[in-house]
Design an enzyme around this catalytic site. Structure first.
Site, PDB file in Angstrom:
ATOM      1  N   ASN A  20      -3.306   3.118 -19.224  1.00  0.00           N
ATOM      2  CA  ASN A  20      -2.927   4.110 -20.388  1.00  0.00           C
ATOM      3  C   ASN A  20      -1.579   4.123 -20.697  1.00  0.00           C
ATOM      4  O   ASN A  20      -0.609   4.419 -20.147  1.00  0.00           O
ATOM      5  CB  ASN A  20      -3.490   5.322 -20.081  1.00  0.00           C
ATOM      6  CG  ASN A  20      -3.092   6.390 -21.125  1.00  0.00           C
ATOM      7  OD1 ASN A  20      -3.459   6.204 -22.320  1.00  0.00           O
ATOM      8  ND2 ASN A  20      -2.280   7.648 -20.757  1.00  0.00           N
ATOM      9  N   GLU A  21      -1.357   3.345 -21.857  1.00  0.00           N
ATOM     10  CA  GLU A  21      -0.045   3.512 -22.736  1.00  0.00           C
ATOM     11  C   GLU A  21       0.996   2.902 -21.966  1.00  0.00           C
ATOM     12  O   GLU A  21       1.962   3.433 -21.665  1.00  0.00           O
ATOM     13  CB  GLU A  21       0.291   4.971 -23.042  1.00  0.00           C
ATOM     14  CG  GLU A  21      -0.660   5.604 -23.896  1.00  0.00           C
ATOM     15  CD  GLU A  21      -0.368   6.909 -24.625  1.00  0.00           C
ATOM     16  OE1 GLU A  21       0.380   7.612 -23.943  1.00  0.00           O
ATOM     17  OE2 GLU A  21      -0.844   7.345 -25.701  1.00  0.00           O
TER      18      GLU A  21
ATOM     19  N   TRP B 162     -10.611   8.281 -17.761  1.00  0.00           N
ATOM     20  CA  TRP B 162      -9.561   7.631 -16.616  1.00  0.00           C
ATOM     21  C   TRP B 162     -10.701   7.110 -15.457  1.00  0.00           C
ATOM     22  O   TRP B 162     -11.361   7.791 -14.910  1.00  0.00           O
ATOM     23  CB  TRP B 162      -8.885   8.790 -16.284  1.00  0.00           C
ATOM     24  CG  TRP B 162      -7.538   9.307 -17.036  1.00  0.00           C
ATOM     25  CD1 TRP B 162      -6.590  10.104 -16.612  1.00  0.00           C
ATOM     26  CD2 TRP B 162      -7.202   8.733 -18.500  1.00  0.00           C
ATOM     27  NE1 TRP B 162      -5.597  10.434 -17.621  1.00  0.00           N
ATOM     28  CE2 TRP B 162      -5.975   9.392 -18.610  1.00  0.00           C
ATOM     29  CE3 TRP B 162      -7.616   7.800 -19.180  1.00  0.00           C
ATOM     30  CZ2 TRP B 162      -5.362   9.083 -20.053  1.00  0.00           C
ATOM     31  CZ3 TRP B 162      -6.902   7.514 -20.576  1.00  0.00           C
ATOM     32  CH2 TRP B 162      -5.867   8.257 -20.763  1.00  0.00           C
TER      33      TRP B 162
ATOM     34  N   GLU C 177      -6.904   6.513 -29.713  1.00  0.00           N
ATOM     35  CA  GLU C 177      -6.380   8.166 -29.396  1.00  0.00           C
ATOM     36  C   GLU C 177      -5.612   8.228 -30.608  1.00  0.00           C
ATOM     37  O   GLU C 177      -4.823   7.714 -31.213  1.00  0.00           O
ATOM     38  CB  GLU C 177      -5.230   8.206 -28.323  1.00  0.00           C
ATOM     39  CG  GLU C 177      -5.942   8.003 -26.886  1.00  0.00           C
ATOM     40  CD  GLU C 177      -4.742   8.694 -25.837  1.00  0.00           C
ATOM     41  OE1 GLU C 177      -3.697   9.311 -26.368  1.00  0.00           O
ATOM     42  OE2 GLU C 177      -4.613   8.008 -24.821  1.00  0.00           O
TER      43      GLU C 177
ATOM     44  N   TYR D  20       0.310   9.467 -32.583  1.00  0.00           N
ATOM     45  CA  TYR D  20       0.755  10.793 -32.649  1.00  0.00           C
ATOM     46  C   TYR D  20       2.275  10.750 -33.412  1.00  0.00           C
ATOM     47  O   TYR D  20       3.364  10.778 -32.827  1.00  0.00           O
ATOM     48  CB  TYR D  20       0.926  11.069 -30.976  1.00  0.00           C
ATOM     49  CG  TYR D  20      -0.255  11.157 -30.221  1.00  0.00           C
ATOM     50  CD1 TYR D  20      -1.044  12.193 -30.454  1.00  0.00           C
ATOM     51  CD2 TYR D  20      -0.562  10.067 -29.463  1.00  0.00           C
ATOM     52  CE1 TYR D  20      -2.251  12.259 -29.630  1.00  0.00           C
ATOM     53  CE2 TYR D  20      -1.917  10.161 -28.613  1.00  0.00           C
ATOM     54  CZ  TYR D  20      -2.516  11.168 -28.611  1.00  0.00           C
ATOM     55  OH  TYR D  20      -3.463  11.319 -28.043  1.00  0.00           O
TER      56      TYR D  20
END
Ligand code: NAG
Ligand code: NAG
Ligand code: NAG
Length: 446
Positions: free
Chosen positions: A269-270, A155, A378, A345
């Protein structure tokens, strides 16, 4: 509303003679506050929108008077202060020789890092820039290097809505009633400086991310609360939020623009924009990636998205739809995006783990059609052994790299956080899921 009562009061008295406090804003488009700093600080030009009081003495003309672009002398001021601050620390990474001597770039469907074109494995340690002990940073870097992991995703943001006490790391603040502050102090971006320095010394390449979709470490929500944007999906099109986001990007990019340890800059991020037309995120990606390329033509730029919105290989399930506001192929085709990212995920997305193999194949096929590399940046299952079939699929498809979520280690403060997905250095599953797969990726013929 953007100005603090301190600024209003002082500007009512005498703007020209008031001196800005440590880390306060001191210049930028339409800035009407103080343009000089208190003793021991100088006004550092970051970009057209933002200058800030940082410790030290300007070696060049007062930064606030620089009008349109960062000069090379300003940038060398940054690296000088970076070197001098790090030279006060004693550690293994104090060597100035970089283990990586060239910028990472794409090479067809894979990458060339430090002159080597190969497949690789990496990992995520979002927290590494928030550690306050240099030896912990070096320990992680040395373990990554000895494992054969090549890329670490971190990050590059840490947004707060109230200023923490000294000793707690934060990078940017959005305090109601005060101007946003980019913290370049010892509890601020100097912690990220050390991560970059240690990565350079250990031959690790970094993906550095600029903002979170989620509220961890502030995220888009911190901007939205501050600027009164509702719903949060308005973040992508808010002029005020985007100006500050770009100011933050400029501040970070200026620090590491010439570092060969930076693998790529990452927009968010996402990022998601539920209920939005996909053009909202596509336009934001186009604008932001062009902006970064205008600041820095040395490094690659990527999105950091989860890979949603894909027709290729779709089984019709939700992740393949554009429901979250993204179209994977349209976004990857943007000329200022160098490679694609996606996450995996299944259990969070209402799917079984074996569903992941199709997801990996679909993204590899889609990216190959566009002619750019793609990485699974990820991935995680609460049943760690379920990640092994995914890794086999990565090896059998055109997937340039994969970064497991998330790296765990035993630091001076104890074990790093386990969200259920952490795999710890030295554990039995680390040997099978990490060390063995890292070797298999490097051994795969290009
Ligand atoms: C600066 O002020 C002008 C005039 O009010 C306005 O048009 C412009 O958008 C402002 N720029 C920024 C970056 O706020
Ligand atoms: C981040 O993603 C979540 C889940 O879709 C969503 O509720 C939230 O609005 C997103 N953030 C923004 C800024 O859109
Ligand atoms: C993404 O956009 C392309 C081009 O408009 C379109 O062909 C494709 O179907 C879209 N993807 C999804 C999942 O809707």
């Amino acid at each position: 509303m953007k100005f603090s009562s301190f600024i209003s009061a002082s500007s009512a008295l005498a703007v020209a003679t008031a001196q800005q406090t440590a880390y306060g804003q001191c210049g930028g488009v339409n800035w009407t506050g103080a343009t000089t700093c208190v003793s021991g600080y100088y006004c550092f030009y970051q970009n057209a929108y933002y200058s800030q009081c940082i410790p030290g003495t300007a070696s060049t003309t007062a930064a606030a008077t620089t009008s349109t672009q960062a000069s090379s002398s300003t940038l060398s001021t940054v690296s000088t202060s970076k070197t001098s601050s790090s030279s006060t620390t004693s550690s293994a990474a104090s060597s100035t020789t970089s283990a990586i001597t060239s910028y990472a770039k794409t090479s067809g469907s894979v990458f060339t890092i430090n002159g080597k074109t190969e497949y690789w494995m990496g990992t995520n340690a979002y927290y590494i820039g928030f550690l306050t002990n240099n030896a912990d940073v070096d320990l992680i870097m040395s373990h990554l290097a000895s494992t054969g992991l090549k890329v670490l995703r971190v990050w590059g943001f840490n947004d707060v809505t109230s200023t923490p006490s000294s000793g707690t790391v934060w990078f940017q603040s959005f305090v109601s009633g005060a101007s946003p502050v980019i913290n370049t102090g010892t509890d601020g971006l100097q912690r990220l400086d050390y991560v970059v320095q240690s990565a350079e010394a250990h031959g690790i390449s970094l993906i550095i991310n600029f903002v979170n979709n989620w509220t961890d470490y502030g995220g888009m929500a911190a901007y939205c609360t501050y600027y009164g944007i509702s719903p949060v999906t308005g973040w992508y099109t808010s002029t005020a939020a985007q100006a500050q986001y770009q100011a933050y990007i400029a501040a970070v990019v200026a620090r590491y623009k010439t570092s060969t340890a930076v693998f790529a800059w990452e927009l968010a991020n996402e990022p998601r924009c539920s209920g939005c037309d996909t053009s909202v995120i596509t336009n934001w990606i186009t604008t932001t990636s062009k902006y970064i390329k205008s600041l820095d033509s040395n490094h690659m730029v990527t999105i950091g998205d989860e890979g949603f919105g894909l027709t290729t290989g779709s089984d019709g399930s939700y992740p393949y739809t554009t429901g979250p506001g993204l179209n994977f192929t349209t976004n990857l085709a943007i000329s200022t995006i160098d490679f694609g990212t996606y996450h995996l995920y299944p259990s969070s997305w209402g799917e079984v783990d074996t569903w992941g193999n199709g997801w990996i194949t679909a993204h590899a096929t889609a990216a190959a059609a566009i002619g750019k590399p793609v990485i699974m940046e990820e991935y995680g299952s609460l049943t760690h052994a379920d990640e092994e079939p995914w890794q086999a699929t990565v090896l059998s498809t055109e997937t340039a790299g994969d970064l497991y979520w998330q790296y765990g280690d035993d630091l001076s403060t104890g074990e790093t956080n386990d969200d259920g997905y952490a795999i710890y250095y030295g554990s039995t599953e680390y040997a099978t899921i990490v060390t063995a797969h890292a070797a298999a990726m490097l051994a795969k013929a290009v």
